[in-house]
Design a protein around this motif. Structure first.
Motif, PDB file in Angstrom:
ATOM      1  N   TYR A 185      13.515  -2.794  -3.230  1.00 21.20           N
ATOM      2  CA  TYR A 185      14.021  -1.579  -2.558  1.00 21.20           C
ATOM      3  C   TYR A 185      12.701  -0.720  -3.168  1.00 21.20           C
ATOM      4  CZ  TYR A 185      17.203  -2.075  -5.990  1.00 21.20           C
ATOM      5  OH  TYR A 185      17.129  -1.745  -7.858  1.00 21.20           O
ATOM      6  N   THR A 186      12.491   0.267  -2.299  1.00 19.41           N
ATOM      7  CA  THR A 186      11.812   1.847  -2.723  1.00 19.41           C
ATOM      8  C   THR A 186      11.457   2.331  -1.070  1.00 19.41           C
ATOM      9  OG1 THR A 186      10.204   2.943  -4.346  1.00 19.41           O
ATOM     10  CG2 THR A 186       9.291   0.785  -2.895  1.00 19.41           C
ATOM     11  N   GLY A 187      11.124   3.597  -1.446  1.00 17.95           N
ATOM     12  CA  GLY A 187      10.766   4.459   0.331  1.00 17.95           C
ATOM     13  C   GLY A 187      11.951   4.171   1.339  1.00 17.95           C
ATOM     14  N   LEU A 188      11.863   4.656   2.366  1.00 18.68           N
ATOM     15  CA  LEU A 188      12.937   5.070   2.638  1.00 18.68           C
ATOM     16  C   LEU A 188      13.989   4.276   2.891  1.00 18.68           C
ATOM     17  CD1 LEU A 188      13.689   7.237   5.039  1.00 18.68           C
ATOM     18  CD2 LEU A 188      13.177   5.743   6.718  1.00 18.68           C
ATOM     19  N   PHE A 189      15.398   3.902   2.553  1.00 18.23           N
ATOM     20  CA  PHE A 189      16.656   3.128   2.312  1.00 18.23           C
ATOM     21  C   PHE A 189      17.626   3.760   2.905  1.00 18.23           C
ATOM     22  CE2 PHE A 189      19.788   1.561  -0.405  1.00 18.23           C
ATOM     23  CZ  PHE A 189      19.202   0.435  -0.760  1.00 18.23           C
ATOM     24  N   TRP A 190      18.059   2.878   3.620  1.00 17.91           N
ATOM     25  CA  TRP A 190      19.997   3.412   4.545  1.00 17.91           C
ATOM     26  C   TRP A 190      20.986   2.186   3.524  1.00 17.91           C
ATOM     27  CZ3 TRP A 190      22.204  -1.075   7.438  1.00 17.91           C
ATOM     28  CH2 TRP A 190      23.372  -0.453   8.048  1.00 17.91           C
ATOM     29  N   ARG A 191      21.717   2.887   3.608  1.00 22.56           N
ATOM     30  CA  ARG A 191      22.772   1.876   2.881  1.00 22.56           C
ATOM     31  C   ARG A 191      23.793   2.604   4.276  1.00 22.56           C
ATOM     32  NH1 ARG A 191      25.691   0.664  -1.465  1.00 22.56           N
ATOM     33  NH2 ARG A 191      27.962  -0.055  -0.666  1.00 22.56           N
ATOM     34  N   PHE A 242       7.538  -0.449   0.961  1.00 26.12           N
ATOM     35  CA  PHE A 242       5.893   0.327   0.467  1.00 26.12           C
ATOM     36  C   PHE A 242       5.483  -0.834  -0.536  1.00 26.12           C
ATOM     37  CE2 PHE A 242       6.497   3.817  -1.545  1.00 26.12           C
ATOM     38  CZ  PHE A 242       7.960   4.832  -0.805  1.00 26.12           C
ATOM     39  N   ALA A 243       6.693  -1.455  -1.050  1.00 23.28           N
ATOM     40  CA  ALA A 243       5.976  -1.921  -3.041  1.00 23.28           C
ATOM     41  C   ALA A 243       6.987  -2.927  -2.653  1.00 23.28           C
ATOM     42  CB  ALA A 243       5.572  -0.383  -3.983  1.00 23.28           C
ATOM     43  N   PHE A 244       7.088  -4.214  -1.939  1.00 25.64           N
ATOM     44  CA  PHE A 244       8.176  -4.590  -2.077  1.00 25.64           C
ATOM     45  C   PHE A 244       7.249  -5.756  -3.304  1.00 25.64           C
ATOM     46  CE2 PHE A 244      10.204  -8.589  -1.065  1.00 25.64           C
ATOM     47  CZ  PHE A 244      11.947  -7.959  -0.759  1.00 25.64           C
ATOM     48  N   HIS A 245       6.227  -7.001  -3.021  1.00 25.55           N
ATOM     49  CA  HIS A 245       5.491  -7.544  -3.930  1.00 25.55           C
ATOM     50  C   HIS A 245       4.949  -7.270  -5.036  1.00 25.55           C
ATOM     51  CE1 HIS A 245       8.510 -10.541  -1.407  1.00 25.55           C
ATOM     52  NE2 HIS A 245       7.447 -10.034  -0.124  1.00 25.55           N
ATOM     53  N   GLU A 246       3.682  -5.367  -4.548  1.00 24.70           N
ATOM     54  CA  GLU A 246       2.865  -5.617  -5.328  1.00 24.70           C
ATOM     55  C   GLU A 246       3.112  -3.957  -4.962  1.00 24.70           C
ATOM     56  OE1 GLU A 246      -0.588  -5.580  -2.301  1.00 24.70           O
ATOM     57  OE2 GLU A 246      -0.270  -7.554  -3.001  1.00 24.70           O
ATOM     58  N   GLU A 247       1.853  -3.234  -6.977  1.00 27.09           N
ATOM     59  CA  GLU A 247       2.299  -2.287  -6.528  1.00 27.09           C
ATOM     60  C   GLU A 247       1.307  -1.553  -5.295  1.00 27.09           C
ATOM     61  OE1 GLU A 247       1.493  -1.379 -10.446  1.00 27.09           O
ATOM     62  OE2 GLU A 247       3.810  -1.294 -11.731  1.00 27.09           O
ATOM     63  N   LEU A 248       1.644  -0.491  -5.341  1.00 23.07           N
ATOM     64  CA  LEU A 248       1.324   0.712  -4.624  1.00 23.07           C
ATOM     65  C   LEU A 248       0.764   1.481  -5.440  1.00 23.07           C
ATOM     66  CD1 LEU A 248       1.346   1.730  -1.306  1.00 23.07           C
ATOM     67  CD2 LEU A 248       0.588   3.416  -2.261  1.00 23.07           C
ATOM     68  N   VAL A 249      -0.895   1.675  -5.471  1.00 22.73           N
ATOM     69  CA  VAL A 249      -1.733   2.673  -6.041  1.00 22.73           C
ATOM     70  C   VAL A 249      -2.577   3.737  -5.279  1.00 22.73           C
ATOM     71  CG1 VAL A 249      -2.872   2.841  -8.112  1.00 22.73           C
ATOM     72  CG2 VAL A 249      -1.852   0.774  -7.850  1.00 22.73           C
ATOM     73  N   LEU A 250      -1.721   5.223  -5.693  1.00 22.97           N
ATOM     74  CA  LEU A 250      -2.111   6.635  -5.573  1.00 22.97           C
ATOM     75  C   LEU A 250      -2.893   6.815  -6.102  1.00 22.97           C
ATOM     76  CD1 LEU A 250      -1.844   7.861  -2.230  1.00 22.97           C
ATOM     77  CD2 LEU A 250      -0.268   9.120  -3.665  1.00 22.97           C
ATOM     78  N   ASP A 251      -3.823   7.276  -5.795  1.00 29.88           N
ATOM     79  CA  ASP A 251      -5.274   8.443  -6.630  1.00 29.88           C
ATOM     80  C   ASP A 251      -4.921   9.076  -6.513  1.00 29.88           C
ATOM     81  OD1 ASP A 251      -6.639   5.895  -7.323  1.00 29.88           O
ATOM     82  OD2 ASP A 251      -7.987   5.810  -5.731  1.00 29.88           O
ATOM     83  N   PRO A 252      -4.850  10.062  -7.324  1.00 30.72           N
ATOM     84  CA  PRO A 252      -4.719  11.676  -7.887  1.00 30.72           C
ATOM     85  C   PRO A 252      -5.653  12.197  -6.920  1.00 30.72           C
ATOM     86  CG  PRO A 252      -5.240  10.733 -10.445  1.00 30.72           C
ATOM     87  CD  PRO A 252      -5.897   9.762  -9.147  1.00 30.72           C
ATOM     88  N   GLY A 253      -4.770  13.464  -6.116  1.00 27.05           N
ATOM     89  CA  GLY A 253      -5.173  14.053  -5.201  1.00 27.05           C
ATOM     90  C   GLY A 253      -4.720  13.431  -3.809  1.00 27.05           C
TER      91      GLY A 253
END
Length: 309
Positions: A184-190, A268-279
């Motif tokens: 779980y991460t990103g847009l989340f509905w409970r 957007f990061a269930f099984h593996e990390e998503l890496v966002l570079d500077p800028g």
């Protein structure tokens, strides 16, 4: 063409969107800061069907930081912008308040009502516990396709998150840190407590085994307490969403469960990390169709197909 929705802005607190005619409050977008332990951030609650039935939960006793529909970041370069305890591999969930950050409202660039619905665009800043600036977000929320005939309406949520650090931001989840089936991460509905054991549907399959699977959309139907009937929420991943930040759209990996509570997140990061570079900017767009009744797969697919991106 007549207006289908109206908006009231209670400055410093929330925006309220109602269906024109019936006066039913479809959503309340709350942007005031709340408890620091819950990683304060804007959220939508209540979220309602056109008949006025509430289809979100708020601060349930099992997870006080679950608040309706909200953008989250459970593991962000060691910080917790999700709320509550932080997952540590080999140790489980620990109370680590020094990891808990926030997403702060910085202002609205546009708040408008038009014949097709309601639109607001918000600026936010993302912070670790010490208050440093890690990211800036532009968020756009639209209410549209309010349809009394089908008993449904649509919400489109767009987020563009820009890394303001001088090093990469690493978006992860408990699963990327060692816990299976907790991406779980990103847009989340409970969902509300009554929606436990609800029906989970995708274009090709059905049931909680869809956890961690890919699909362009996922639907959840639950039965109300207090009033007769059901509601169906359909979560749609924009075909234009970019997994890497450099091209290549993909269907979402879904976090979904119907026990011990109802929850859906196009992670957007269930099984593996998503890496966002500077800028660099991570752009995501999602649609939520809110409908009265227990819709079947064919009706859901037809409705999704009619709503052009």
């Amino acid at each position: 063409m007549t207006r289908t929705a109206e908006l009231v802005h209670r400055h410093g607190d929330h925006l309220s969107v109602t269906a024109a005619g019936s006066g039913v409050e479809l959503l309340r977008y709350v942007y005031r800061a709340e408890d620091a332990w819950e990683a304060p951030k804007p959220y939508i609650h209540p979220l309602r069907t056109l008949s006025g039935r509430v289809v979100t939960g708020y601060r349930p006793n099992d997870h006080r930081w679950h608040k309706g529909l909200q953008m989250t970041a459970s593991h962000l370069s060691g910080a917790n912008l999700w709320g509550g305890n932080s997952y540590v591999d080999g140790e489980g969930y620990l109370a680590l308040p020094e990891r808990v950050g926030s997403m702060a409202h910085a202002g609205f660039d546009e708040v408008s009502v038009h014949d097709g619905g309601v639109l607001f665009t918000e600026r936010l800043t993302w912070h670790p516990h010490d208050g440093g600036l890690w990211a800036q977000e532009t968020r756009r929320v639209e209410v549209h396709d309010v349809d009394e005939v089908t008993g449904s309406w649509a919400l489109t949520w767009s987020s563009a998150i820009t890394n303001r650090r001088d090093e990469p931001l690493r978006f992860g989840s408990p699963t990327t840190h060692g816990r299976p089936n907790a991406g779980y991460t990103g847009l989340f509905w409970r969902g509300p407590r009554a929606f436990r054991d609800g029906r989970i549907i995708s274009p090709e399959a059905e049931g909680p085994d869809l956890m961690g699977q890919q699909a362009p959309w996922l639907a959840y139907s639950g039965e109300h307490d207090e009033s007769d009937g059901h509601a169906t929420l359909v979560f749609v991943h924009s075909p234009g969403n970019d997994h890497t930040g450099a091209g290549g759209a993909h269907p979402a990996h879904w976090f979904v469960r119907n026990t011990p509570f109802a929850a859906v997140a196009p992670s957007f990061a269930f099984h593996e990390e998503l890496v966002l570079d500077p800028g660099a900017t991570l752009a995501r767009r999602y649609r939520v169709l809110v409908a009265d009744g227990a819709w079947d797969r064919d009706r859901i697919a037809s409705a999704v197909g009619r709503l052009s991106w």
